[in-house]
Design an enzyme around this catalytic site. Structure first.
Site, PDB file in Angstrom:
ATOM      1  N   GLU A 149       0.793  -1.238   0.000  1.00  0.00           N
ATOM      2  CA  GLU A 149       0.000   0.000   0.000  1.00  0.00           C
ATOM      3  C   GLU A 149       0.827   1.291   0.000  1.00  0.00           C
ATOM      4  OE1 GLU A 149      -2.860  -0.571   3.153  1.00  0.00           O
ATOM      5  OE2 GLU A 149      -3.570  -2.435   2.274  1.00  0.00           O
ATOM      6  N   ASN A 190       2.100  -4.548  -3.471  1.00  0.00           N
ATOM      7  CA  ASN A 190       0.693  -4.914  -3.311  1.00  0.00           C
ATOM      8  C   ASN A 190      -0.113  -3.664  -2.935  1.00  0.00           C
ATOM      9  OD1 ASN A 190      -1.235  -7.152  -2.902  1.00  0.00           O
ATOM     10  ND2 ASN A 190      -1.092  -6.737  -0.697  1.00  0.00           N
ATOM     11  N   HIS A 226     -10.198  -5.504  -2.794  1.00  0.00           N
ATOM     12  CA  HIS A 226     -11.238  -5.234  -1.779  1.00  0.00           C
ATOM     13  C   HIS A 226     -12.309  -4.392  -2.463  1.00  0.00           C
ATOM     14  CE1 HIS A 226      -9.027  -7.067   1.426  1.00  0.00           C
ATOM     15  NE2 HIS A 226      -7.968  -6.311   1.208  1.00  0.00           N
ATOM     16  N   GLU A 254      -6.143 -10.311  -2.188  1.00  0.00           N
ATOM     17  CA  GLU A 254      -6.967 -10.168  -0.966  1.00  0.00           C
ATOM     18  C   GLU A 254      -8.446 -10.031  -1.329  1.00  0.00           C
ATOM     19  OE1 GLU A 254      -5.480  -7.053   1.618  1.00  0.00           O
ATOM     20  OE2 GLU A 254      -3.391  -7.545   1.177  1.00  0.00           O
ATOM     21  N   ASP A 256     -12.221  -9.732  -1.706  1.00  0.00           N
ATOM     22  CA  ASP A 256     -13.531  -9.838  -1.052  1.00  0.00           C
ATOM     23  C   ASP A 256     -14.421  -8.763  -1.661  1.00  0.00           C
ATOM     24  OD1 ASP A 256     -12.554  -7.562   0.415  1.00  0.00           O
ATOM     25  OD2 ASP A 256     -12.184  -8.762   2.203  1.00  0.00           O
TER      26      ASP A 256
HETATM   27  O1  9MR Z   1      -7.092  -8.971   7.872  1.00  0.00           O
HETATM   28  C1  9MR Z   1      -6.254  -8.083   8.572  1.00  0.00           C
HETATM   29  C2  9MR Z   1      -6.912  -7.720   9.908  1.00  0.00           C
HETATM   30  O2  9MR Z   1      -7.032  -8.858  10.738  1.00  0.00           O
HETATM   31  C3  9MR Z   1      -6.112  -6.643  10.596  1.00  0.00           C
HETATM   32  O3  9MR Z   1      -6.781  -6.209  11.769  1.00  0.00           O
HETATM   33  C4  9MR Z   1      -5.902  -5.473   9.647  1.00  0.00           C
HETATM   34  C5  9MR Z   1      -5.088  -4.371  10.262  1.00  0.00           C
HETATM   35  O4  9MR Z   1      -5.049  -3.260   9.429  1.00  0.00           O
HETATM   36  O5  9MR Z   1      -5.257  -5.927   8.459  1.00  0.00           O
HETATM   37  C6  9MR Z   1      -6.051  -6.826   7.753  1.00  0.00           C
HETATM   38  O6  9MR Z   1      -5.464  -7.155   6.514  1.00  0.00           O
HETATM   39  C7  9MR Z   1      -5.212  -6.075   5.616  1.00  0.00           C
HETATM   40  C8  9MR Z   1      -4.008  -6.468   4.792  1.00  0.00           C
HETATM   41  O7  9MR Z   1      -2.923  -6.786   5.632  1.00  0.00           O
HETATM   42  C9  9MR Z   1      -3.614  -5.361   3.823  1.00  0.00           C
HETATM   43  N1  9MR Z   1      -4.731  -4.929   3.019  1.00  0.00           N
HETATM   44  C10 9MR Z   1      -5.967  -4.640   3.731  1.00  0.00           C
HETATM   45  C11 9MR Z   1      -6.349  -5.812   4.639  1.00  0.00           C
HETATM   46  C12 9MR Z   1      -7.685  -5.538   5.320  1.00  0.00           C
HETATM   47  O8  9MR Z   1      -7.595  -4.458   6.183  1.00  0.00           O
END
Ligand code: 9MR
Length: 336
Positions: A149, A190, A226, A254, A256
């Site tokens: 990001e 990513n 997402h 990722e 969804d």
């Molecule tokens: O799924 C992850 C969640 O359990 C955490 O609390 C969160 C913290 O920001 O991160 C989530 O995963 C993220 C991923 O690492 C990067 N892209 C966005 C995802 C969803 O927030």
């Protein structure tokens, strides 16, 4: 007779195997269909039973366990116990692994974010972190999201401690360190909202192009995926083809597709179409090598925690029942 019976059994099993996501992805020429997971969910027996189903899942990503605050909370003290549980789980089932993630501004310990390091020191901190984490799992990871990001929505660089202190040099340092630590693993950058064409996708394209020109090791673009039901971009395939022209691979990392909850039949039907749109784009572009959902059941989705009125984003509901989105994914891979 025995031979004949064997064939009958095989033929009877074939449609069932083809009718599952990883098998269908492989039939479509992809390396895997996979899912993110957390090791603390392994104590949920029905969850674990399905996670072990390699006909649905040929790849795992630790959703949290490899992040900076989980691996180097205190400078120089590395912990890999939780991450290793996910690695073991995948190894025991012959599933590929995506590492996630070396450098991200979230889930970052404060000793990094507010440490006041100068440029040279912060670059060495990044180097040490990526070398150690990627090196620890050397030979076991199909790929790594080395940088996560880095962009704002308008395509400018996100003003994190890394960018503010080093400009874009941290990206190069992280990639070189990761490559040195594990020369075989594929290195990705990513991000989200780079599914369709637009300023953020252009920025990713330009970054990867300039890194390649400089000879920095970069092998893939991770498109997080997402998305929101009913608003899936129409330009995903076009965007993937543009990324592919850089000579890198693409993975949907990722996926969804969320909706306002509670789910209705109409929203679930639209979600099925949306999954089909995304999966078809990956299917149609050879450089798109695989798809990962950000966990597979709504029971463990991150969405309601962040968007309280939304959810139901995954192919299985919170009771681990398959939703129309599951069959949309399958249909897209199998091309009908
Ligand atoms: O799924 C992850 C969640 O359990 C955490 O609390 C969160 C913290 O920001 O991160 C989530 O995963 C993220 C991923 O690492 C990067 N892209 C966005 C995802 C969803 O927030």
């Amino acid at each position: 007779m025995a031979k004949g019976l064997g064939l009958t059994v095989l033929l009877a099993l074939l449609p069932a195997a083809l009718g599952q996501l990883n098998t269908a992805a492989r039939v479509a020429g992809k390396k895997y269909f996979g899912t993110a997971t957390n090791e603390f969910q392994f104590s949920d027996a029905p969850y674990l039973a399905e996670l072990n189903n390699t006909q649905d899942f040929g790849q795992l990503t630790p959703a949290n366990a490899m992040k900076w605050e989980l691996t180097e909370l205190v400078q120089g003290q590395f912990t890999f116990e939780n991450a290793s549980l996910v690695v073991e789980q995948a190894r025991n089932h012959g599933q590929l692994l995506r590492g996630h993630t070396c450098v991200w501004h979230t889930q970052l310990p404060s000793w990094v974010s507010t440490g006041g390091f100068d440029k040279k020191t912060l670059l060495s901190v990044v180097d040490k972190h990526c070398s150690t984490v990627v090196g620890h799992f050397k030979g076991q990871m199909y790929s790594w999201d080395v940088v996560n990001e880095p962009f704002n929505e308008d395509g400018t660089f996100r003003e994190t401690v890394f960018y503010n202190t080093t400009g874009t040099d941290y990206i190069e340092s992280a990639l070189r360190a990761a490559h040195h630590a594990d020369p075989q693993t594929k290195l990705y950058i990513n991000d989200y909202n780079i599914d369709g064409t637009g300023p953020k996708s252009d920025a990713m394209y330009n970054l990867v192009k300039s890194l390649k020109k400089k000879g920095v090791p970069i092998h893939g673009i991770g498109v997080q995926g997402h998305l929101v039901v009913g608003t899936v971009p129409t330009t995903i395939e076009e965007n993937f083809r543009k990324f592919a022209s850089l000579g890198v691979e693409i993975a949907i990392t990722e996926l969804d597709i969320r909706m306002e909850t509670p789910a209705t039949e109409a929203l679930l039907a639209q979600q099925k179409e949306d999954y089909k749109t995304v999966i078809s784009a990956c299917k149609n572009v050879p450089a798109c090598i695989g798809v990962t959902v950000w966990d597979w059941t709504d029971k463990y989705s991150w969405i309601p925690g962040v968007f309280p009125t939304e959810g139901a984003a995954l192919p299985w509901d919170e009771n681990l029942e398959k939703k129309p989105a599951y069959y949309g994914t399958l249909e897209a891979f199998l091309g009908h």
